[in-house]
Design a protein around this motif. Structure first.
Motif, PDB file in Angstrom:
ATOM      1  N   ASN A 138     -14.592  42.999  32.608  1.00 19.58           N
ATOM      2  CA  ASN A 138     -14.242  43.393  31.244  1.00 19.58           C
ATOM      3  C   ASN A 138     -15.424  43.433  30.284  1.00 19.58           C
ATOM      4  OD1 ASN A 138     -11.511  43.373  32.085  1.00 19.58           O
ATOM      5  ND2 ASN A 138     -11.376  41.176  31.714  1.00 19.58           N
ATOM      6  N   GLY A 139     -16.553  42.886  30.692  1.00 17.73           N
ATOM      7  CA  GLY A 139     -17.718  42.879  29.818  1.00 17.73           C
ATOM      8  C   GLY A 139     -18.643  41.732  30.163  1.00 17.73           C
ATOM      9  N   TYR A 140     -19.746  41.628  29.421  1.00 13.66           N
ATOM     10  CA  TYR A 140     -20.744  40.604  29.690  1.00 13.66           C
ATOM     11  C   TYR A 140     -20.914  39.735  28.437  1.00 13.66           C
ATOM     12  CZ  TYR A 140     -21.712  44.163  33.218  1.00 13.66           C
ATOM     13  OH  TYR A 140     -21.581  45.094  34.216  1.00 13.66           O
ATOM     14  N   HIS A 141     -20.390  38.513  28.493  1.00 12.15           N
ATOM     15  CA  HIS A 141     -20.466  37.634  27.325  1.00 12.15           C
ATOM     16  C   HIS A 141     -20.248  36.190  27.767  1.00 12.15           C
ATOM     17  CE1 HIS A 141     -20.176  36.822  22.965  1.00 12.15           C
ATOM     18  NE2 HIS A 141     -19.333  35.871  23.328  1.00 12.15           N
ATOM     19  N   LEU A 142     -21.209  35.342  27.447  1.00  7.87           N
ATOM     20  CA  LEU A 142     -21.095  33.905  27.689  1.00  7.87           C
ATOM     21  C   LEU A 142     -21.328  33.212  26.361  1.00  7.87           C
ATOM     22  CD1 LEU A 142     -22.524  31.824  30.612  1.00  7.87           C
ATOM     23  CD2 LEU A 142     -23.001  31.115  28.261  1.00  7.87           C
TER      24      LEU A 142
END
Length: 303
Positions: A138-142
């Motif tokens: 769904n996406g790249y986020h940490l």
């Protein structure tokens, strides 16, 4: 199970053995929980693996009494761990250097983290408590959601000064919560591997690669489809113009090279201008064919 839960389960699995570094893991976990003070030290989670880990770390490191409470519904049960005795809470705060510090002004006790290995284990604990990572599908986020401003500033400094991994870290606020986050997919992969979740890091990287290949194929397919549509539309207009010239009886007045091109186009409506040029008795470039086609179109318009 969410991707974040998978990461945290892997971290818990790799942290079961009691050793000298387990103290730094517990420090990261407790410091970033919402209650780390003399009046209350508690930890809330919905993840049973995490609650078991925190319970073991408290008992192993401080031999303290830990009360376990449950709240919520069967579908979403919240597990609450509380250090019930004030003497145990005092011992924990003293060991971590926070006995005389109020909760609002909490900062990371950097004197406690003497080596990069200490910092790495500490960051594992921080992620277990307040970290999340988006499913790479769904996406790249940490991100880390930190309850206190000074604590968030300290975490930002630690993350941007790591020697073993270089991260592009940013910060913001969201509904009164201080958020430290990473958006770069490579940085997220590196960080997950760094804190001890190599399997999830590998999955993250593989999903990213599959997505990039799929996107490339889709872009290529769309580009080719657009080209085909463009060629078809141009070919239809050219053939209509040639038929109009023939119907007017002026086709025989054309030069031999224009006649050849006109007949080739009618016989091969699917060909691009470049392909038409290659199949002429005297080959032409795309621009050469385009120039002659414009002549035929112009002649048709003036009939």
């Amino acid at each position: 199970m969410t991707f974040s839960a998978r990461v945290k389960n892997e971290l818990c699995k790799e942290s079961r053995l009691f050793n000298a570094h387990s103290l730094f893991l517990l420090y990261g976990i407790l410091l970033f929980s919402r209650n780390f003070k003399l009046s209350e030290i508690s930890f809330h989670t919905e993840n049973e693996n995490i609650s078991n880990l925190v319970y073991e770390l408290l008992v192993q490191n401080f031999d303290c009494v830990v009360d376990v409470e449950f709240s919520g519904t069967d579908k979403k049960e919240n597990i609450i761990l509380k250090v019930s005795k004030e003497c145990d809470r005092k011992a924990i705060l003293t060991r971590f250097g926070h006995l005389k510090k109020d909760e609002i002004n909490l900062k990371i006790n950097k004197e406690l983290l003497k080596t990069q290995e200490d910092v790495k284990i500490f960051l594992k604990g921080v992620f277990i408590t307040c970290g999340t990572v988006t499913d790479p599908q769904n996406g790249y986020h940490l991100e880390f959601c930190v309850p206190y401003m000074n604590l968030s500033k300290c975490l930002f400094e630690v993350l941007t000064s790591l020697k073993n991994v270089q991260l592009k870290v940013k910060s913001t606020t969201r509904k009164g919560v201080f958020v430290i986050y990473i958006k770069d997919s490579s940085d997220i992969t590196d960080f997950l591997a760094y804190i001890g979740a190599p399997l999830c890091a590998m999955d993250f990287m593989q999903i990213k690669m599959v997505k990039e290949v799929r996107n490339y194929v889709n872009r290529t397919t769309n580009f080719e489809a657009a080209n085909i549509s463009k060629i078809a539309a141009a070919s239809t207009a050219q053939i209509a113009a040639i038929k109009n010239i023939k119907k007017s009886g002026k086709f025989n007045c054309l030069s031999d090279d224009l006649k050849e091109l006109a007949n080739l186009r009618i016989a091969n409506p699917e060909m691009s201008l470049r392909e038409l040029g290659k199949n002429l008795s005297t080959p032409l470039t795309r621009s050469g064919v385009n120039h002659k086609m414009k002549k035929l179109l112009s002649m048709s318009e003036h009939i």
